[in-house]
Every structure is written in structure tokens, then in C-alpha cells.
Design an enzyme around this catalytic site. Structure first.
Site, short mmCIF file in Angstrom:
data_model
loop_
_atom_site.label_atom_id
_atom_site.label_comp_id
_atom_site.label_asym_id
_atom_site.label_seq_id
_atom_site.Cartn_x
_atom_site.Cartn_y
_atom_site.Cartn_z
CE LYS A 114 28.48 23.97 11.10
NZ LYS A 114 28.78 24.09 12.55
CE LYS A 126 31.99 19.65 16.60
NZ LYS A 126 31.63 21.01 16.15
CG ASP A 166 31.36 22.06 19.54
OD1 ASP A 166 30.93 22.59 18.51
OD2 ASP A 166 30.63 21.41 20.31
P1 NDP Z 1 30.04 26.77 25.23
O1 NDP Z 1 30.56 25.61 25.98
O2 NDP Z 1 30.82 28.04 25.20
O3 NDP Z 1 28.56 27.13 25.72
C1 NDP Z 1 27.50 26.19 25.72
C2 NDP Z 1 26.34 26.81 26.45
O4 NDP Z 1 25.19 26.00 26.33
C3 NDP Z 1 26.62 26.96 27.92
O5 NDP Z 1 26.01 28.12 28.38
C4 NDP Z 1 25.97 25.71 28.49
O6 NDP Z 1 25.63 25.84 29.87
C5 NDP Z 1 24.73 25.66 27.65
N1 NDP Z 1 24.06 24.34 27.70
C6 NDP Z 1 22.79 24.14 28.08
N2 NDP Z 1 22.45 22.87 28.05
C7 NDP Z 1 23.52 22.22 27.63
C8 NDP Z 1 23.77 20.85 27.39
N3 NDP Z 1 22.85 19.89 27.60
N4 NDP Z 1 24.97 20.53 26.92
C9 NDP Z 1 25.90 21.49 26.75
N5 NDP Z 1 25.72 22.79 26.98
C10 NDP Z 1 24.53 23.15 27.41
O7 NDP Z 1 29.79 26.26 23.74
P2 NDP Z 1 29.59 27.09 22.41
O8 NDP Z 1 28.90 28.38 22.70
O9 NDP Z 1 30.89 27.12 21.69
O10 NDP Z 1 28.61 26.14 21.58
C11 NDP Z 1 27.19 26.25 21.63
C12 NDP Z 1 26.59 25.55 20.43
O11 NDP Z 1 27.07 26.18 19.23
C13 NDP Z 1 26.94 24.06 20.26
O12 NDP Z 1 25.86 23.40 19.64
C14 NDP Z 1 28.13 24.09 19.29
O13 NDP Z 1 28.27 22.86 18.61
C15 NDP Z 1 27.68 25.21 18.37
N6 NDP Z 1 28.72 25.88 17.59
C16 NDP Z 1 29.82 26.42 18.16
C17 NDP Z 1 30.77 27.08 17.40
C18 NDP Z 1 31.94 27.75 18.00
O14 NDP Z 1 32.69 28.39 17.25
N7 NDP Z 1 32.16 27.70 19.31
C19 NDP Z 1 30.62 27.17 15.93
C20 NDP Z 1 29.38 26.64 15.43
C21 NDP Z 1 28.49 26.00 16.24
P3 NDP Z 1 26.74 25.81 31.04
O15 NDP Z 1 27.32 27.21 31.04
O16 NDP Z 1 25.99 25.48 32.27
O17 NDP Z 1 27.74 24.78 30.61
O1 2IT Z 2 30.47 23.52 14.92
C1 2IT Z 2 31.39 24.25 14.48
O2 2IT Z 2 31.37 24.70 13.33
C2 2IT Z 2 32.50 24.57 15.38
N1 2IT Z 2 32.50 24.15 16.54
C3 2IT Z 2 33.67 25.38 14.87
C4 2IT Z 2 34.64 24.51 14.12
C5 2IT Z 2 35.91 25.16 13.70
O3 2IT Z 2 36.74 24.43 13.15
O4 2IT Z 2 36.10 26.36 13.89
#
Ligand code: NDP
Ligand code: 2IT
Length: 448
Positions: A114, A126, A166
Site C-alpha cells: 500500500k 503496523k 487505525d
Molecule cells: P474506527 O475504530 O474508527 O471504526 C471501526 C468501525 O468498524 C466501527 O464502526 C466499529 O464498530 C466497526 N466494526 C464492526 N465490526 C468490527 C470488528 N469486529 N472489529 C472492529 N471494528 C468493527 O476504525 P477506522 O474507521 O479507522 O478503520 C476501519 C477499517 O479501515 C480498518 O480495517 C482499518 O484497518 C482500515 N483503515 C483505516 C485507516 C485510517 O486512516 N483510519 C486507513 C486505511 C485503512 P464500533 O463503533 O461498534 O466499534
Molecule cells: O491501514 C492504514 O493504512 C492505516 N491505518 C493508516 C496508517 C498511517 O500511517 O496513516
């Protein structure tokens, strides 16, 4: 046996208790076959794949902290520094009770490719912990974050390894960790990204993953003579990625009708009210039942075992934005039956391997997370640049660069797939394009 099959076999034997890592490794190595086969002798002699699948190092540590009752709690912390061939290790910190070494390894492995796709100089890493921030007071979260950073600070640095958010790690957690790093090390450096705007954060980093996901979806549709405007979109998740994907899709004229959290999901045929969703999730840290209670048009569905809810709703575009393996073969069949045009992953590895294959075999445009959610880490790299030059760019400047990066990623993965006679296979294209730069850097740097 081919070199790829040989390495995959060994990876499976060595890491049998890490299913998520094996899933990620299988997806990447299988799709690299045409590239590896063309250079088999050289890559085998250099043990390039063996070096790629084995992290540079895995750090595992105890995280003791005191809860509000005075009880000492102990969690496990992890940082996997996977590959720094093209830049310092870079990748988020996941705080969730399901975290174990296999999950951190799968995420770190994906991050290598990525980060390469962003075109920016960042390696793959990570980390995280099995700590659950849910239901904890701010003081408890601070106590955990300080203890976590007290150990982690020995291994990171602005030119060494730069963690970020994350699942479960947002602005609050990054702030507590940054404060502790500064206190112990005595240096004010861009050691974390996703920081608050008052202490070195970048405008548009909060929005970047969700916005980037929609920008690449838009480019994909445009390339196939379609438009995101007036399309019906289903989104899973209600966290950082989901919220800003919903916001950007709506700004571009799409109608987003679902979101979900770990306990249930919302169907809102009038379109998700993103301001209300932000209030419920970002401010109150509450469940989606509160969204439904405040909005007449919304239906709330409790999550039933083995059922993923949102994928049953008829849509043109599906954006999984919650967590790994949340879209399985049954969900893929339902989406195809309902005429879905495109699935683009906001989360990391949300689609199972058989579901991915089913979608691709049935003509659905599919972009995997390492390409489609790369906008978050790309903007983290832009935050690092701003920290290095001690300047802050405007929202428009960062957002403009993000749009260009996502367009470039789309065209690079599309071209890589074409070069190997797999036009339209954006999974293969992403893995190949991400791999080429890392492999070139590894070979140039000798055996290390
Ligand atoms: P958040 O913690 O902000 O949100 C996660 C969301 O997913 C919440 O609404 C959570 O519910 C829900 N959820 C449902 N099932 C699960 C489970 N089994 N485990 C965890 N969460 C669950 O995380 P992000 O939005 O930052 O991340 C979401 C995804 O995106 C992940 O896969 C992460 O690795 C990926 N990602 C994130 C990036 C970033 O910049 N933040 C960048 C690239 C990828 P609840 O509200 O009940 O906790
Ligand atoms: O999965 C991802 O790419 C992230 N959670 C963001 C990582 C970062 O360094 O901004």
C-alpha cells in the site's frame, strides 16, 4: 514446484496459527506469479520472497496500567516493523480486543505494498494492542496510552518508524501517545501522524482515507464511462473511514443508505445524515441505536450471528469500511444478485478470498484495500513532509494532492494489470505495482 508455491508452502507451515496473515500472503504471492515466473532464477537466488514475507522485526511488550478502581490491568502491545526498503516504517496502531500477532502481521504485510503504491517514501509496519478503548474513561485511555508509549518509544522516531491511527486509535489516543513520547525523549518531532491541528497534524488527514476511497471509486467509474452521481451506495462501519467515505460520496451526488457498527446496522432509505452520525460516533462515542432514535427514516437492525446485514441492501456500489473478512461469499452472491457494479475496500482485507473471486468472476469492478484505502497513509506521509519543513499546508492543497495520488494509484494498478494480460484485475495490478518498487529497492540494497 514454482518458486512462489515453494515459498507459500513454507509460509503456511511456519505460520499455521495466523490465518489472517496467511490469507494476505496467499493473495499477494498468488497474484505476483507472472512477475516472479519471469525472473524466477534471479529472485530465487536472492531469496527475495523469503525476505519479503519475514518481518525485519516483531516487538511484543507488556502494557500495565491502572484502571479507575485502582486495579492494575495488563495488556499486550505489538509493533511489527516489516520492511523499510523504500522509507521509514509507517503504519497504524490498532486497539481492539481481537488484536494478536497474526492480525498485526497481516496488516503490516499489506502496508508494504500500500505504502509503495502511494508513490511516497514510506516502508511498511503496523502495531497495536488487545486493549479495548470501549467503555473506558478518558483517564483510563490516557493511562493505557502512556504505558504503551513508554515502551514503544524505544523503537520509533521520525526517521525510523512513524505510527498512526487505525481501529480504536483516533485523535484522542494519538494525542496522549505524542505527549508521552515528547516527555520521555525530550524532542518535538513528527513521530506520529494523525496528530491534532494545534500540534503538528495535517489538515485533511482525518478525512483522507474515506475521501481517498471515494476519489478512486470515482476514477474507476469514470474509466468505465460511469459516474458516481445518483448511484446508491452501501457502506459498512461507522468509524473514521466510513464517516468520511459517506460524506464525500454524498458531496459527489451519491445516495448512501447504510452504515454499521460492531453491534448492529442502519438502513436509511432517505440517505445517511452524516452530521448526526458524527455526533453519535465521534462526540458521544455511542451505539447506532442513538442514530435510529434521532432519525425517523432510519431502521436499526441488531447484528445476528454470521449475518452482515448491509450487503443485503440493493445498491450500485459497496464500500466495506469496518474490518477484515466482513464480506463473505454469501454476501458477494447477494450483492451480485442485486446488480452491484463496483466494490471498493475502505477497510483492510474486508472481503474474503472466495468472495473476491466471485465478484471478479461476475464482472464486478473490484479494488482491494491496499490501493483504495491508501489515501490515509498517503496523507500521513504528507503530514510527515509538513513536519519536516515546519510548515502547514491548506486543506485545499492537501486535498488536491490526495486526489492526484488516488488518480495515480488507479492508473498505475490498471496499467500493471494490463502489462501482465490481466486487464481489469485491480487486485493483481495493485500487488504487482506495489511489489515492483519494493523489490527494486531491496535488490539494489543488497542482502539485508
Ligand atoms: P474506527 O475504530 O474508527 O471504526 C471501526 C468501525 O468498524 C466501527 O464502526 C466499529 O464498530 C466497526 N466494526 C464492526 N465490526 C468490527 C470488528 N469486529 N472489529 C472492529 N471494528 C468493527 O476504525 P477506522 O474507521 O479507522 O478503520 C476501519 C477499517 O479501515 C480498518 O480495517 C482499518 O484497518 C482500515 N483503515 C483505516 C485507516 C485510517 O486512516 N483510519 C486507513 C486505511 C485503512 P464500533 O463503533 O461498534 O466499534
Ligand atoms: O491501514 C492504514 O493504512 C492505516 N491505518 C493508516 C496508517 C498511517 O500511517 O496513516
Amino acid at each position: 514446484m514454482s518458486y512462489v508455491d515453494e515459498v507459500l508452502k513454507r509460509v503456511k507451515e511456519k505460520n499455521a496459527s495466523e490465518p489472517e496473515f496467511l490469507q494476505a500472503a496467499e493473495e499477494v504471492l498468488e497474484s505476483l506469479k507472472p512477475v516472479i515466473d519471469a525472473n524466477e532464477e534471479k529472485f530465487r537466488k536472492e531469496a527475495l520472497l523469503e525476505r519479503l514475507v519475514e518481518p525485519d522485526r516483531q516487538i511484543k511488550f507488556r502494557v500495565p496500567w491502572v484502571d479507575d478502581k485502582g486495579q492494575v490491568q495488563v495488556n499486550t502491545g505489538y509493533r511489527v516493523q516489516y520492511n523499510n526498503a523504500i522509507g521509514p516504517y509507517k503504519g497504524g496502531l490498532r486497539l481492539h480486543p481481537s488484536v494478536n500477532i497474526g492480525i498485526i502481521k497481516f496488516l503490516g504485510f499489506e502496508q508494504i505494498f500500500k505504502n509503495s503504491l502511494t508513490g511516497l517514501p514510506i516502508g511498511g509496519g503496523k502495531g497495536g494492542s488487545d486493549f479495548d478503548p470501549k467503555g473506558k474513561s478518558d483517564r483510563e485511555v490516557m493511562a493505557f496510552c502512556q504505558s504503551f508509549m513508554t515502551e514503544l518509544c524505544k523503537y520509533i522516531g521520525a526517521d525510523v518508524d512513524v505510527p498512526a491511527g487505525d481501529i480504536g486509535t483516533g485523535a484522542r489516543e494519538i494525542g496522549y501517545m505524542f505527549g508521552q513520547y515528547k516527555k520521555i525523549k525530550g524532542t518535538y518531532e513528527g513521530v506520529l501522524t494523525g496528530k491534532g491541528l494545534s500540534y503538528g497534524g495535517s489538515l485533511a488527514r482525518t478525512e483522507a482515507t474515506g475521501y481517498g476511497l471515494v476519489y478512486i471509486t470515482e476514477e474507476l467509474l469514470k474509466d468505465h464511462d460511469m459516474d458516481i452521481k445518483d448511484k446508491t451506495v452501501v457502506v459498512s462501519g461507522a468509524g473514521n473511514v466510513a464517516i468520511y467515505a459517506i460524506q464525500k460520496a454524498q458531496q459527489l451526488g451519491a445516495k448512501v443508505v447504510t452504515c454499521s457498527d460492531s453491534t448492529g446496522w442502519i438502513y436509511d432509505p432517505e440517505g445517511i445524515d452524516v452530521e448526526l452520525l458524527k455526533e453519535v460516533k465521534e462526540v458521544k462515542r455511542a451505539r447506532l441505536t442513538e442514530y435510529a432514535a434521532a432519525r425517523k427514516s432510519a431502521e436499526y437492525h441488531e447484528k445476528k450471528n454470521g449475518e452482515h446485514g448491509v450487503w443485503n441492501i440493493k445498491c450500485d456500489i459497496a464500500l466495506p469500511c469496518a474490518t477484515q473478512n466482513e464480506l463473505d461469499l454469501d454476501d458477494a452472491k447477494e450483492l451480485v444478485k442485486n446488480g452491484v457494479l463496483a466494490v471498493c475496500e475502505g477497510a483492510n482485507m474486508p472481503t474474503t478470498l472466495d468472495a473476491t473471486k466471485y465478484l471478479q468472476d461476475n464482472g464486478v469492478l473490484f479494488i482491494c484495500g491496499k490501493a483504495s484505502n491508501a489515501g490515509g497513509v498517503a496523507t500521513s506521509a504528507l503530514e510527515m513532509s509538513q513536519n519536516s519543513e515546519r510548515l502547514s499546508w491548506t486543506f485545499e492543497e492537501v486535498d488536491g494532492k490526495l486526489q492526484q495520488i488516488m488518480k495515480n494509484i488507479y492508473h498505475n494498478i490498471s496499467d500493471a494489470a494490463k502489462r501482465y494480460d490481466m486487464e481489469g484485475n485491480y487486485v493483481a495490478g495493485a500487488n504487482i505495482a506495489g511489489f515492483e518498487k519494493v523489490a527494486d529497492a531491496m535488490l539494489a540494497q543488497g542482502v539485508c
